[in-house]
Design a protein around this motif. Structure first.
Motif, PDB file in Angstrom:
ATOM      1  N   ARG A 161      55.752  58.538  27.372  1.00 20.98           N
ATOM      2  CA  ARG A 161      55.888  58.355  28.654  1.00 20.98           C
ATOM      3  C   ARG A 161      54.653  59.469  29.359  1.00 20.98           C
ATOM      4  O   ARG A 161      54.092  58.937  30.270  1.00 20.98           O
ATOM      5  CB  ARG A 161      56.980  58.914  29.140  1.00 20.98           C
ATOM      6  N   LEU A 162      54.639  60.580  28.837  1.00 21.74           N
ATOM      7  CA  LEU A 162      53.456  61.361  29.166  1.00 21.74           C
ATOM      8  C   LEU A 162      52.082  60.754  28.870  1.00 21.74           C
ATOM      9  O   LEU A 162      50.945  60.666  29.809  1.00 21.74           O
ATOM     10  CB  LEU A 162      53.473  62.766  28.415  1.00 21.74           C
ATOM     11  N   ALA A 163      51.976  60.082  27.699  1.00 21.06           N
ATOM     12  CA  ALA A 163      50.587  59.510  27.404  1.00 21.06           C
ATOM     13  C   ALA A 163      50.468  58.317  28.255  1.00 21.06           C
ATOM     14  O   ALA A 163      49.084  58.425  28.688  1.00 21.06           O
ATOM     15  CB  ALA A 163      50.762  59.017  25.863  1.00 21.06           C
ATOM     16  N   ARG A 164      51.340  57.716  28.681  1.00 21.73           N
ATOM     17  CA  ARG A 164      51.010  56.572  29.698  1.00 21.73           C
ATOM     18  C   ARG A 164      50.780  57.215  31.149  1.00 21.73           C
ATOM     19  O   ARG A 164      49.745  56.548  31.703  1.00 21.73           O
ATOM     20  CB  ARG A 164      52.322  55.626  29.749  1.00 21.73           C
ATOM     21  N   GLU A 165      51.421  58.259  31.438  1.00 18.95           N
ATOM     22  CA  GLU A 165      51.269  58.421  32.927  1.00 18.95           C
ATOM     23  C   GLU A 165      50.239  59.452  33.025  1.00 18.95           C
ATOM     24  O   GLU A 165      49.540  59.555  33.997  1.00 18.95           O
ATOM     25  CB  GLU A 165      52.852  59.395  33.395  1.00 18.95           C
ATOM     26  N   ARG A 166      49.812  60.284  32.099  1.00 18.47           N
ATOM     27  CA  ARG A 166      48.760  61.341  32.657  1.00 18.47           C
ATOM     28  C   ARG A 166      47.442  60.957  31.985  1.00 18.47           C
ATOM     29  O   ARG A 166      46.512  61.263  32.660  1.00 18.47           O
ATOM     30  CB  ARG A 166      49.258  62.610  31.865  1.00 18.47           C
ATOM     31  N   PHE A 167      47.358  60.067  30.787  1.00 21.02           N
ATOM     32  CA  PHE A 167      46.228  59.699  30.234  1.00 21.02           C
ATOM     33  C   PHE A 167      46.084  58.259  30.272  1.00 21.02           C
ATOM     34  O   PHE A 167      44.944  57.903  29.943  1.00 21.02           O
ATOM     35  CB  PHE A 167      46.290  60.138  28.841  1.00 21.02           C
ATOM     36  N   GLY A 168      46.706  57.242  31.072  1.00 25.94           N
ATOM     37  CA  GLY A 168      46.549  56.101  31.047  1.00 25.94           C
ATOM     38  C   GLY A 168      46.381  55.047  29.696  1.00 25.94           C
ATOM     39  O   GLY A 168      45.894  54.276  29.732  1.00 25.94           O
ATOM     40  N   MET A 169      47.291  55.834  28.858  1.00 23.56           N
ATOM     41  CA  MET A 169      47.054  55.133  27.483  1.00 23.56           C
ATOM     42  C   MET A 169      48.015  53.816  27.481  1.00 23.56           C
ATOM     43  O   MET A 169      48.791  53.826  28.232  1.00 23.56           O
ATOM     44  CB  MET A 169      47.391  55.947  26.370  1.00 23.56           C
ATOM     45  N   ILE A 170      47.601  52.743  26.845  1.00 24.69           N
ATOM     46  CA  ILE A 170      48.239  51.629  26.727  1.00 24.69           C
ATOM     47  C   ILE A 170      48.322  51.031  25.322  1.00 24.69           C
ATOM     48  O   ILE A 170      47.694  51.713  24.661  1.00 24.69           O
ATOM     49  CB  ILE A 170      47.731  50.333  27.478  1.00 24.69           C
ATOM     50  N   ARG A 171      49.435  50.321  25.081  1.00 26.66           N
ATOM     51  CA  ARG A 171      49.452  49.699  23.769  1.00 26.66           C
ATOM     52  C   ARG A 171      48.681  48.513  23.396  1.00 26.66           C
ATOM     53  O   ARG A 171      48.421  47.851  24.400  1.00 26.66           O
ATOM     54  CB  ARG A 171      51.171  49.261  23.457  1.00 26.66           C
ATOM     55  N   PRO A 172      48.231  48.207  22.236  1.00 27.88           N
ATOM     56  CA  PRO A 172      47.595  47.050  22.060  1.00 27.88           C
ATOM     57  C   PRO A 172      48.103  45.809  22.659  1.00 27.88           C
ATOM     58  O   PRO A 172      49.473  45.567  22.275  1.00 27.88           O
ATOM     59  CB  PRO A 172      47.561  46.913  20.543  1.00 27.88           C
ATOM     60  N   GLY A 173      47.293  44.967  23.394  1.00 26.18           N
ATOM     61  CA  GLY A 173      47.871  43.682  23.999  1.00 26.18           C
ATOM     62  C   GLY A 173      48.317  44.028  25.477  1.00 26.18           C
ATOM     63  O   GLY A 173      48.502  42.913  25.997  1.00 26.18           O
ATOM     64  N   GLU A 174      48.646  45.320  25.828  1.00 27.47           N
ATOM     65  CA  GLU A 174      48.763  45.394  27.383  1.00 27.47           C
ATOM     66  C   GLU A 174      47.686  45.652  27.972  1.00 27.47           C
ATOM     67  O   GLU A 174      46.415  45.682  27.561  1.00 27.47           O
ATOM     68  CB  GLU A 174      49.659  46.834  27.358  1.00 27.47           C
ATOM     69  N   MET A 175      47.849  45.307  29.472  1.00 26.14           N
ATOM     70  CA  MET A 175      46.754  45.435  30.418  1.00 26.14           C
ATOM     71  C   MET A 175      47.087  46.419  31.395  1.00 26.14           C
ATOM     72  O   MET A 175      48.296  46.644  31.592  1.00 26.14           O
ATOM     73  CB  MET A 175      46.430  44.232  31.248  1.00 26.14           C
ATOM     74  N   LEU A 176      45.953  47.218  31.760  1.00 28.70           N
ATOM     75  CA  LEU A 176      46.455  48.600  32.642  1.00 28.70           C
ATOM     76  C   LEU A 176      45.621  48.025  33.988  1.00 28.70           C
ATOM     77  O   LEU A 176      44.735  47.560  34.045  1.00 28.70           O
ATOM     78  CB  LEU A 176      45.675  49.794  32.205  1.00 28.70           C
ATOM     79  N   TYR A 177      46.613  48.033  35.001  1.00 25.64           N
ATOM     80  CA  TYR A 177      45.984  47.770  36.517  1.00 25.64           C
ATOM     81  C   TYR A 177      46.164  49.139  37.171  1.00 25.64           C
ATOM     82  O   TYR A 177      46.991  49.891  37.168  1.00 25.64           O
ATOM     83  CB  TYR A 177      46.909  46.920  37.098  1.00 25.64           C
ATOM     84  N   ARG A 178      45.198  49.480  37.766  1.00 24.84           N
ATOM     85  CA  ARG A 178      45.044  50.458  38.712  1.00 24.84           C
ATOM     86  C   ARG A 178      44.773  50.191  40.252  1.00 24.84           C
ATOM     87  O   ARG A 178      44.032  49.392  40.471  1.00 24.84           O
ATOM     88  CB  ARG A 178      43.986  51.715  38.362  1.00 24.84           C
ATOM     89  N   ILE A 179      45.848  50.540  40.762  1.00 23.57           N
ATOM     90  CA  ILE A 179      45.721  50.179  42.343  1.00 23.57           C
ATOM     91  C   ILE A 179      45.128  51.401  42.979  1.00 23.57           C
ATOM     92  O   ILE A 179      45.382  52.344  43.066  1.00 23.57           O
ATOM     93  CB  ILE A 179      47.138  49.842  42.716  1.00 23.57           C
ATOM     94  N   VAL A 180      44.085  50.908  43.770  1.00 22.59           N
ATOM     95  CA  VAL A 180      43.300  52.016  44.485  1.00 22.59           C
ATOM     96  C   VAL A 180      43.493  52.057  45.811  1.00 22.59           C
ATOM     97  O   VAL A 180      43.556  50.675  46.476  1.00 22.59           O
ATOM     98  CB  VAL A 180      41.746  51.885  44.048  1.00 22.59           C
ATOM     99  N   GLY A 181      43.845  53.042  46.516  1.00 21.12           N
ATOM    100  CA  GLY A 181      43.773  53.083  47.889  1.00 21.12           C
ATOM    101  C   GLY A 181      42.730  52.615  48.859  1.00 21.12           C
ATOM    102  O   GLY A 181      41.376  52.390  48.257  1.00 21.12           O
ATOM    103  N   PRO A 182      42.798  52.336  50.246  1.00 21.60           N
ATOM    104  CA  PRO A 182      41.559  52.257  51.137  1.00 21.60           C
ATOM    105  C   PRO A 182      40.357  52.777  50.831  1.00 21.60           C
ATOM    106  O   PRO A 182      39.143  52.464  50.987  1.00 21.60           O
ATOM    107  CB  PRO A 182      42.013  52.151  52.480  1.00 21.60           C
ATOM    108  N   ARG A 183      40.313  54.356  50.630  1.00 20.79           N
ATOM    109  CA  ARG A 183      39.327  54.922  50.299  1.00 20.79           C
ATOM    110  C   ARG A 183      39.199  55.501  49.133  1.00 20.79           C
ATOM    111  O   ARG A 183      38.430  56.531  48.683  1.00 20.79           O
ATOM    112  CB  ARG A 183      39.244  56.140  51.324  1.00 20.79           C
ATOM    113  N   GLY A 184      39.628  54.851  47.947  1.00 14.21           N
ATOM    114  CA  GLY A 184      39.305  55.043  46.588  1.00 14.21           C
ATOM    115  C   GLY A 184      40.420  56.313  46.296  1.00 14.21           C
ATOM    116  O   GLY A 184      40.102  56.829  45.252  1.00 14.21           O
ATOM    117  N   GLU A 185      41.336  56.457  47.060  1.00 13.57           N
ATOM    118  CA  GLU A 185      42.350  57.340  46.678  1.00 13.57           C
ATOM    119  C   GLU A 185      43.283  57.124  45.413  1.00 13.57           C
ATOM    120  O   GLU A 185      43.907  56.001  45.143  1.00 13.57           O
ATOM    121  CB  GLU A 185      43.367  57.629  48.009  1.00 13.57           C
TER     122      GLU A 185
END
Length: 88
Positions: free
Chosen positions: A64-88
């Motif tokens: 959980r820490l690796a995923r939340e803090r460092f954005g790590m994913i398992r092989p075969g997963e895709m990471l999506y980052r949702i960015v706010g209107p001003r890049g927040e």
């Protein structure tokens, strides 16, 4: 004369000397406040100790820490980052 001396001795015993009764009461109140602070900090240290032990030994917490803090994913997963209107 004895009554005056007795009243004077009683007044000195209550308010005189190195520490008066008011000083003693103030010190007792401060002691209680400091003891409450020590108790609170002891609980916090215990809580942090339990958290550190979980981080060191619990694979689910580590993942959980690796995923939340460092954005790590398992092989075969895709990471999506949702960015706010001003890049927040």
């Amino acid at each position: 004369m004895a009554a005056v001396a007795l009243v004077g001795a009683a007044a000195f015993a209550v308010q005189g000397g190195e520490y008066s009764t008011a000083d003693w009461l103030e010190l007792r109140a401060r002691e209680r406040a400091l003891q409450a602070e020590v108790d609170s900090l002891t609980r916090e240290v215990d809580s942090l100790g339990r958290w550190a032990k979980q981080v060191e030994s619990d694979p689910a917490v580590q993942e959980r820490l690796a995923r939340e803090r460092f954005g790590m994913i398992r092989p075969g997963e895709m990471l999506y980052r949702i960015v706010g209107p001003r890049g927040e």
